[in-house]
Design an enzyme around this catalytic site. Structure first.
Site, PDB file in Angstrom:
ATOM      1  N   LYS A  41       0.870  -1.179   0.000  1.00  0.00           N
ATOM      2  CA  LYS A  41       0.000   0.000   0.000  1.00  0.00           C
ATOM      3  C   LYS A  41       0.913   1.237   0.000  1.00  0.00           C
ATOM      4  O   LYS A  41       1.587   1.529   0.980  1.00  0.00           O
ATOM      5  CB  LYS A  41      -0.910  -0.015   1.236  1.00  0.00           C
ATOM      6  CG  LYS A  41      -1.918   1.124   1.245  1.00  0.00           C
ATOM      7  CD  LYS A  41      -1.447   2.208   2.194  1.00  0.00           C
ATOM      8  CE  LYS A  41      -2.309   3.444   2.245  1.00  0.00           C
ATOM      9  NZ  LYS A  41      -2.019   4.451   1.247  1.00  0.00           N
ATOM     10  N   CYS A  66      13.671  11.572   6.652  1.00  0.00           N
ATOM     11  CA  CYS A  66      13.735  11.301   8.090  1.00  0.00           C
ATOM     12  C   CYS A  66      15.162  11.468   8.594  1.00  0.00           C
ATOM     13  O   CYS A  66      15.384  11.645   9.784  1.00  0.00           O
ATOM     14  CB  CYS A  66      13.204   9.912   8.406  1.00  0.00           C
ATOM     15  SG  CYS A  66      14.034   8.635   7.502  1.00  0.00           S
ATOM     16  N   GLU A  77       9.713  16.937  14.664  1.00  0.00           N
ATOM     17  CA  GLU A  77      10.175  16.775  13.273  1.00  0.00           C
ATOM     18  C   GLU A  77       9.359  17.718  12.380  1.00  0.00           C
ATOM     19  O   GLU A  77       8.137  17.667  12.378  1.00  0.00           O
ATOM     20  CB  GLU A  77       9.959  15.330  12.831  1.00  0.00           C
ATOM     21  CG  GLU A  77      10.436  15.098  11.411  1.00  0.00           C
ATOM     22  CD  GLU A  77      10.297  13.650  10.971  1.00  0.00           C
ATOM     23  OE1 GLU A  77       9.194  13.100  11.088  1.00  0.00           O
ATOM     24  OE2 GLU A  77      11.305  13.093  10.489  1.00  0.00           O
TER      25      GLU A  77
HETATM   26  N1  LIG Z   1      10.191   8.654   8.424  1.00  0.00           N
HETATM   27  C1  LIG Z   1       9.864   9.094   7.240  1.00  0.00           C
HETATM   28  O1  LIG Z   1      10.551   8.857   6.288  1.00  0.00           O
HETATM   29  C2  LIG Z   1       8.605   9.843   7.072  1.00  0.00           C
HETATM   30  C3  LIG Z   1       8.083  10.618   8.086  1.00  0.00           C
HETATM   31  N2  LIG Z   1       6.940  11.291   7.884  1.00  0.00           N
HETATM   32  C4  LIG Z   1       6.453  12.188   8.954  1.00  0.00           C
HETATM   33  O2  LIG Z   1       5.052  12.091   9.029  1.00  0.00           O
HETATM   34  C5  LIG Z   1       4.443  13.360   8.789  1.00  0.00           C
HETATM   35  C6  LIG Z   1       3.126  13.163   8.078  1.00  0.00           C
HETATM   36  O3  LIG Z   1       3.312  12.567   6.810  1.00  0.00           O
HETATM   37  P1  LIG Z   1       2.245  11.543   6.236  1.00  0.00           P
HETATM   38  O4  LIG Z   1       2.432  11.258   4.838  1.00  0.00           O
HETATM   39  O5  LIG Z   1       0.892  12.046   6.613  1.00  0.00           O
HETATM   40  O6  LIG Z   1       2.635  10.214   7.039  1.00  0.00           O
HETATM   41  P2  LIG Z   1       1.721   9.007   7.397  1.00  0.00           P
HETATM   42  O7  LIG Z   1       2.347   8.247   8.487  1.00  0.00           O
HETATM   43  O8  LIG Z   1       0.329   9.456   7.552  1.00  0.00           O
HETATM   44  O9  LIG Z   1       1.757   8.141   6.040  1.00  0.00           O
HETATM   45  C7  LIG Z   1       2.682   7.119   5.779  1.00  0.00           C
HETATM   46  C8  LIG Z   1       1.951   5.922   5.164  1.00  0.00           C
HETATM   47  O10 LIG Z   1       1.012   5.392   6.091  1.00  0.00           O
HETATM   48  C9  LIG Z   1      -0.299   5.371   5.508  1.00  0.00           C
HETATM   49  N3  LIG Z   1      -1.286   5.558   6.570  1.00  0.00           N
HETATM   50  C10 LIG Z   1      -1.878   6.710   6.993  1.00  0.00           C
HETATM   51  N4  LIG Z   1      -2.751   6.449   7.987  1.00  0.00           N
HETATM   52  C11 LIG Z   1      -2.729   5.110   8.196  1.00  0.00           C
HETATM   53  C12 LIG Z   1      -3.400   4.231   9.095  1.00  0.00           C
HETATM   54  N5  LIG Z   1      -4.282   4.669   9.983  1.00  0.00           N
HETATM   55  N6  LIG Z   1      -3.112   2.923   9.017  1.00  0.00           N
HETATM   56  C13 LIG Z   1      -2.206   2.459   8.149  1.00  0.00           C
HETATM   57  N7  LIG Z   1      -1.553   3.230   7.263  1.00  0.00           N
HETATM   58  C14 LIG Z   1      -1.797   4.542   7.296  1.00  0.00           C
HETATM   59  C15 LIG Z   1      -0.254   6.486   4.496  1.00  0.00           C
HETATM   60  O11 LIG Z   1      -1.305   6.368   3.556  1.00  0.00           O
HETATM   61  P3  LIG Z   1      -1.888   7.697   2.836  1.00  0.00           P
HETATM   62  O12 LIG Z   1      -0.775   8.285   2.070  1.00  0.00           O
HETATM   63  O13 LIG Z   1      -2.951   7.154   1.973  1.00  0.00           O
HETATM   64  O14 LIG Z   1      -2.372   8.577   3.933  1.00  0.00           O
HETATM   65  C16 LIG Z   1       1.131   6.282   3.917  1.00  0.00           C
HETATM   66  O15 LIG Z   1       1.138   5.202   3.030  1.00  0.00           O
HETATM   67  C17 LIG Z   1       5.497  14.128   8.033  1.00  0.00           C
HETATM   68  O16 LIG Z   1       5.340  15.500   8.195  1.00  0.00           O
HETATM   69  C18 LIG Z   1       6.759  13.611   8.658  1.00  0.00           C
HETATM   70  O17 LIG Z   1       7.025  14.300   9.851  1.00  0.00           O
HETATM   71  C19 LIG Z   1       6.276  11.211   6.691  1.00  0.00           C
HETATM   72  C20 LIG Z   1       6.743  10.470   5.658  1.00  0.00           C
HETATM   73  C21 LIG Z   1       7.979   9.750   5.775  1.00  0.00           C
HETATM   74  O1  LIG Z   2      18.862   9.519   3.956  1.00  0.00           O
HETATM   75  C1  LIG Z   2      18.429   8.697   3.189  1.00  0.00           C
HETATM   76  O2  LIG Z   2      18.935   8.496   2.092  1.00  0.00           O
HETATM   77  C2  LIG Z   2      17.216   7.860   3.542  1.00  0.00           C
HETATM   78  C3  LIG Z   2      16.177   8.709   4.207  1.00  0.00           C
HETATM   79  C4  LIG Z   2      14.938   7.975   4.514  1.00  0.00           C
HETATM   80  O3  LIG Z   2      14.907   6.785   4.561  1.00  0.00           O
HETATM   81  C5  LIG Z   2      13.694   8.687   4.765  1.00  0.00           C
HETATM   82  O4  LIG Z   2      13.664   9.909   4.780  1.00  0.00           O
HETATM   83  O5  LIG Z   2      12.657   8.009   4.939  1.00  0.00           O
END
Ligand SMILES: NC(=O)C1=CN([C@@H]2O[C@H](COP(=O)(O)OP(=O)(O)OC[C@H]3O[C@@H](n4cnc5c(N)ncnc54)[C@H](OP(=O)(O)O)[C@@H]3O)[C@@H](O)[C@H]2O)C=CC1
Ligand SMILES: O=C(O)CCC(=O)C(=O)O
Length: 488
Positions: free
Chosen positions: A180, A289, A390
């Site tokens: 997903k 991240c 973050e």
């Molecule tokens: N560690 C990292 O690399 C990341 C961190 N983030 C952090 O999260 C914040 C929000 O970003 P966001 O995209 O909303 O992140 P989310 O955690 O909401 O989304 C990540 C994934 O989880 C899915 N998801 C959302 N809600 C659920 C649920 N209840 N159960 C299962 N899966 C779910 C999303 O689907 P859908 O897209 O359909 O909502 C997407 O595929 C960012 O501002 C950042 O701080 C975000 C992205 C990456």
């Molecule tokens: O620093 C990278 O190349 C990986 C970063 C990462 O995994 C993320 O932002 O989710």
């Protein structure tokens, strides 16, 4: 490609067929550099679609396991070649869909190819160990065995690399997958899945279902036929994944946030430190991240470092990522754009000094996009929101420290522990840092972001849960061990 219809809607991929969702609802995926441009449409799938995907993966798991690791590896080599042939198209779609600059998108897609080849090579490597037995007449060994059906939930910030670094090891070690993707980057993700589809995987081995996190993501996590779940995204959603998986006793792996520090000591090469901070903090518009978000500078070089940093930040070209010469694209979505601006306002309201940027870019070529200038704060205290949460945007906070001990204490003063970097030429400093910093990725004279695919990836504290991703570490998550004892 078969996922295209007259409306440019990406379909679900279930049992080796691109199929329509049971719902007729679609979500627009727009270009964050130009909100009037629709990159594609994403189906808002239903529980019925998800059920079909999980059933397909469940049905396929026995034969996929029996095919053997070598054959599975050979299939991944094919996927890698197909992804490489389509690199330009996929990278361009990524830039249009989530905004990162085209060179970065090409780099990420090439990284996807390399990850696939790494795990394809795993097909030829050992599946267990021979262990000496106390019984002379016995043979004792371990055999790695797949978990079964694995759920893969990914974010939008690395729409090619993250799905591949989860799906490739899951498959080579013998699991079947239900994937997903983030809705924000689902058009790009569908093109990645198409590379797997074209490589000729057996039916049901990889299934792809688009739709909202709250419906498709949640139902996937809760599905009784799921044996494990790997997730990258926000902490809030990660917590829900952990609770649900723990309640059913299935394996889970979470990669969540970071608030990554960079320490600059008095003996550091300041030019190298500035270059790394700019790259670590502002590339991908800070949406990693592993992005650098706190810079802790020893007092003696604070002013010199700050001046150089501002000078170099001024050179950053912001604009649509497809344009020649653009270094930093827009925020990936309107909601991300608003979040970043809210954090900047909070920084100002809580008393931090804004010394560079801090504005939305809304005129001229920026008018249709979600652009924000690279932003630098100083006089930030540890209790401020921008020092703890973050932001996932191009915003950094500068701190002053009197010595290394204070710098490391500041670095550790968050709930996160993903990546941490130090710039120093002093061996005692760097040894102290390696031991004392709370981070899964420890970087010396290198930026906090940009990890290598053959090494373990993951963090401490609230950043990660479960075993590490990537490199050999992925095997720990995607397999279980059988200890076999044969008595002659
Ligand atoms: N560690 C990292 O690399 C990341 C961190 N983030 C952090 O999260 C914040 C929000 O970003 P966001 O995209 O909303 O992140 P989310 O955690 O909401 O989304 C990540 C994934 O989880 C899915 N998801 C959302 N809600 C659920 C649920 N209840 N159960 C299962 N899966 C779910 C999303 O689907 P859908 O897209 O359909 O909502 C997407 O595929 C960012 O501002 C950042 O701080 C975000 C992205 C990456
Ligand atoms: O620093 C990278 O190349 C990986 C970063 C990462 O995994 C993320 O932002 O989710």
């Amino acid at each position: 490609m078969r996922m295209e219809t007259k409306e440019n809607t990406c379909k679900n991929f279930i049992n080796n067929t691109w199929v329509d969702s049971a719902s007729e609802e679609i979500i627009k995926s727009i270009n964050p550099a130009n909100k009037e441009e629709v990159v594609g449409y994403v189906q808002k799938s239903t529980a019925v679609d998800l059920e079909k995907a999980v059933q397909a993966a469940y049905k396929a798991k026995k034969n996929w396991r029996k095919l053997g690791q070598v054959e599975r590896g050979q299939l991944l080599f094919k996927v890698a070649n197909i992804l490489e042939e389509n690199l330009n198209d996929i990278a361009e779609t990524m830039t249009r869909e989530m905004g990162k600059s085209l060179p970065e998108a090409k780099g990420e897609t090439a990284r996807g190819v390399a990850i696939l080849r790494y795990y394809a090579g795993e097909g030829m490597r050992k599946e267990g160990d021979l262990i000496p037995s106390t019984d002379q007449a016995a043979l004792m060994f371990t055999k790695r065995t797949p978990l079964g059906v694995v759920g893969v939930i990914t974010p939008w910030n690395f729409p090619v690399a993250i799905p591949i670094w989860k799906i490739a090891p899951a498959l080579v070690y013998g699991n079947t997958v239900v994937f997903k993707p983030a809705t924000e980057a689902a058009v790009t993700a569908a093109k990645v899945v198409d590379c797997f589809a074209k490589a000729g995987l057996p039916e049901g081995v990889l299934n792809f279902v688009t739709g909202t996190g709250s419906v498709i993501g949640q139902k996937l996590i809760d599905h009784p036929l799921l044996n494990a779940i790997t997730f990258t995204g926000s902490e809030t959603v990660g917590e829900g994944v952990a609770k649900s998986a723990a309640a059913r006793g299935i394996k889970f792996q979470l990669e969540m946030g970071g608030k990554n520090p960079v320490i600059v000591t008095e003996d550091a090469d300041l030019d190298a430190a500035v270059e790394a901070v700019i790259s670590g903090a502002f590339r991908s518009t800070g949406q990693k991240c592993t992005a650098s978000s706190r810079v802790i500078i020893e007092s003696g070089v604070y002013d010199a470092f700050k001046e150089k940093l501002i000078q170099e930040t001024k050179k950053i070209t912001v604009g649509p990522g497809l344009n020649e010469g653009i270094w930093m694209g827009p925020c990936a979505s309107e909601s991300q754009f608003k979040t970043v601006l809210e954090y900047i306002e909070k920084g100002k309201a809580e008393g931090a000094s804004l010394i560079y940027g801090g504005e939305p870019l809304t005129t001229g070529e920026y008018v249709k996009g979600f652009f924000v200038s690279p932003t630098i704060f100083e006089n930030v205290t540890v209790d401020m929101t921008i020092a703890q949460e973050e932001i996932f945007g191009p915003v950094i906070a500068l701190f002053k420290a009197d010595n290394l001990e204070e710098a490391i204490a500041l670095a550790n003063n968050t709930k996160y522990g993903l990546s941490a970097s130090i710039f120093t030429t002093n061996i005692a400093n760097l040894l102290e840092f390696i031991d004392e910093v709370d981070a899964g990725l420890v970087r010396i004279n290198a930026e906090s972001a940009g990890v290598e695919l053959q090494a373990p990836f993951g963090g401490m504290k609230a950043s990660s849960t479960g075993s590490r991703e990537q490199g050999e570490a992925a095997k720990e998550f995607f397999t279980s061990i059988k200890t076999v004892f044969i008595k002659g």
